[in-house]
Design a protein around this motif. Structure first.
Motif, short mmCIF file in Angstrom:
data_model
loop_
_atom_site.label_atom_id
_atom_site.label_comp_id
_atom_site.label_asym_id
_atom_site.label_seq_id
_atom_site.Cartn_x
_atom_site.Cartn_y
_atom_site.Cartn_z
N LEU A 45 13.20 -2.79 13.02
CA LEU A 45 12.27 -1.67 12.90
C LEU A 45 13.02 -0.37 12.65
O LEU A 45 12.64 0.43 11.78
N LEU A 46 14.09 -0.13 13.40
CA LEU A 46 14.89 1.09 13.20
C LEU A 46 15.50 1.12 11.80
O LEU A 46 15.53 2.18 11.15
N SER A 47 15.99 -0.01 11.32
CA SER A 47 16.57 -0.06 9.98
C SER A 47 15.51 0.26 8.93
O SER A 47 15.76 0.99 7.97
N HIS A 48 14.32 -0.28 9.12
CA HIS A 48 13.20 -0.02 8.20
C HIS A 48 12.87 1.48 8.18
O HIS A 48 12.75 2.08 7.11
N GLU A 49 12.75 2.08 9.35
CA GLU A 49 12.40 3.50 9.43
C GLU A 49 13.54 4.39 8.92
O GLU A 49 13.29 5.42 8.30
N ARG A 50 14.77 3.99 9.16
CA ARG A 50 15.92 4.75 8.62
C ARG A 50 15.89 4.76 7.09
O ARG A 50 16.24 5.76 6.46
N ALA A 51 15.48 3.64 6.50
CA ALA A 51 15.38 3.57 5.04
C ALA A 51 14.35 4.58 4.53
O ALA A 51 14.56 5.24 3.51
N HIS A 52 13.23 4.71 5.26
CA HIS A 52 12.23 5.71 4.86
C HIS A 52 12.84 7.11 4.85
O HIS A 52 12.60 7.89 3.91
N LEU A 53 13.62 7.43 5.87
CA LEU A 53 14.23 8.76 5.93
C LEU A 53 15.33 8.94 4.88
O LEU A 53 15.37 9.95 4.18
N ARG A 54 16.22 7.96 4.79
CA ARG A 54 17.37 8.07 3.90
C ARG A 54 16.95 8.21 2.44
O ARG A 54 17.56 8.95 1.67
N HIS A 55 15.89 7.50 2.06
CA HIS A 55 15.47 7.51 0.65
C HIS A 55 14.29 8.45 0.39
O HIS A 55 13.72 8.42 -0.70
N HIS A 56 13.94 9.27 1.38
CA HIS A 56 12.89 10.29 1.23
C HIS A 56 11.57 9.69 0.74
O HIS A 56 10.91 10.24 -0.13
N HIS A 57 11.17 8.57 1.33
CA HIS A 57 9.93 7.91 0.93
C HIS A 57 8.71 8.80 1.13
O HIS A 57 7.74 8.70 0.39
N TYR A 58 8.77 9.69 2.12
CA TYR A 58 7.64 10.58 2.36
C TYR A 58 7.35 11.44 1.14
O TYR A 58 6.19 11.77 0.87
N ALA A 59 8.37 11.79 0.38
CA ALA A 59 8.16 12.61 -0.82
C ALA A 59 7.40 11.83 -1.88
O ALA A 59 6.46 12.36 -2.51
N PHE A 60 7.76 10.57 -2.09
CA PHE A 60 7.06 9.73 -3.07
C PHE A 60 5.59 9.57 -2.67
O PHE A 60 4.69 9.73 -3.50
N VAL A 61 5.35 9.26 -1.39
CA VAL A 61 3.99 9.04 -0.92
C VAL A 61 3.19 10.33 -0.99
O VAL A 61 2.04 10.34 -1.43
N SER A 62 3.79 11.43 -0.59
CA SER A 62 3.08 12.73 -0.62
C SER A 62 2.70 13.12 -2.04
O SER A 62 1.57 13.55 -2.28
#
Length: 190
Positions: A45-62
């Motif tokens: 779970l931590l690895s999955h969430e770290r990937a979201h942060l490292r690759h700025h997934h929030y920007a793509f989704v936003s």
């Protein structure tokens, strides 16, 4: 968020976990989610969430959801982007753990735990941090099925075609800029 660490654990008995964008980004996990997973599942779970942060997934989704808000015809695109960033983070966790089946099981356990806690709660919990929207139904089974299948391969021909298309687009943009410059020079002379 309390504490200086990159991971924040909330006292919420409901199962939830998400990446909170920012400088630095933080991972928020509830006690309910920690209780639902074993030690290996927590690391996945931590690895999955770290990937979201490292690759700025929030920007793509936003950006996709902003585009969908401006043009409702883009809603399927926004859902596809949400699914794709989740799969991206799943594949990152699978590479880090070396066990695709364990990642699939963790995704399934986390989804079941989150669904159970939402069923008990009258107020829907936020997901994807900043957006407050949960992925639609059917996403988790597709993610689990994809993780149980062999890892995706990047065909060299497809990558070459994408690189050629990108290069052609760049050349066309430069040519258009040059033409605009020449046109403005001609307009200025007269």
């Amino acid at each position: 968020m309390p504490g200086p660490g990159p991971v924040v654990v909330t006292d919420d008995p409901g199962a939830d976990a998400y990446a909170m964008p920012g400088l630095p980004g933080r991972i928020v996990i509830s006690h309910g989610m920690l209780d639902a997973l074993d030690a290996a599942g927590r690391e996945i779970l931590l690895s999955h969430e770290r990937a979201h942060l490292r690759h700025h997934h929030y920007a793509f989704v936003s950006l996709a959801q902003l585009a969908a808000a401006a043009n409702p015809l883009l809603r399927p695109l926004a859902r596809a982007v949400t699914y794709t960033v989740e799969r991206w983070a799943d594949e990152h966790a699978a590479r880090r753990s070396g066990n695709r089946r364990a990642v699939a099981e963790t995704v399934a356990r986390a989804a079941v735990a989150a669904k159970r806690s939402r069923a008990r709660s009258r107020v829907p919990a936020a997901a994807l941090g900043i957006l407050g929207r949960r992925p639609g139904p059917g996403m988790v089974p597709r993610r689990v099925a994809a993780l149980l299948a062999p890892p995706p391969q990047s065909p060299p021909l497809l990558l070459a075609a994408a690189a050629a298309l990108l290069a052609a687009t760049g050349v066309c943009a430069l040519d258009a800029a040059y033409d605009l410059h020449r046109f403005l020079e001609l307009a200025h002379v007269r």
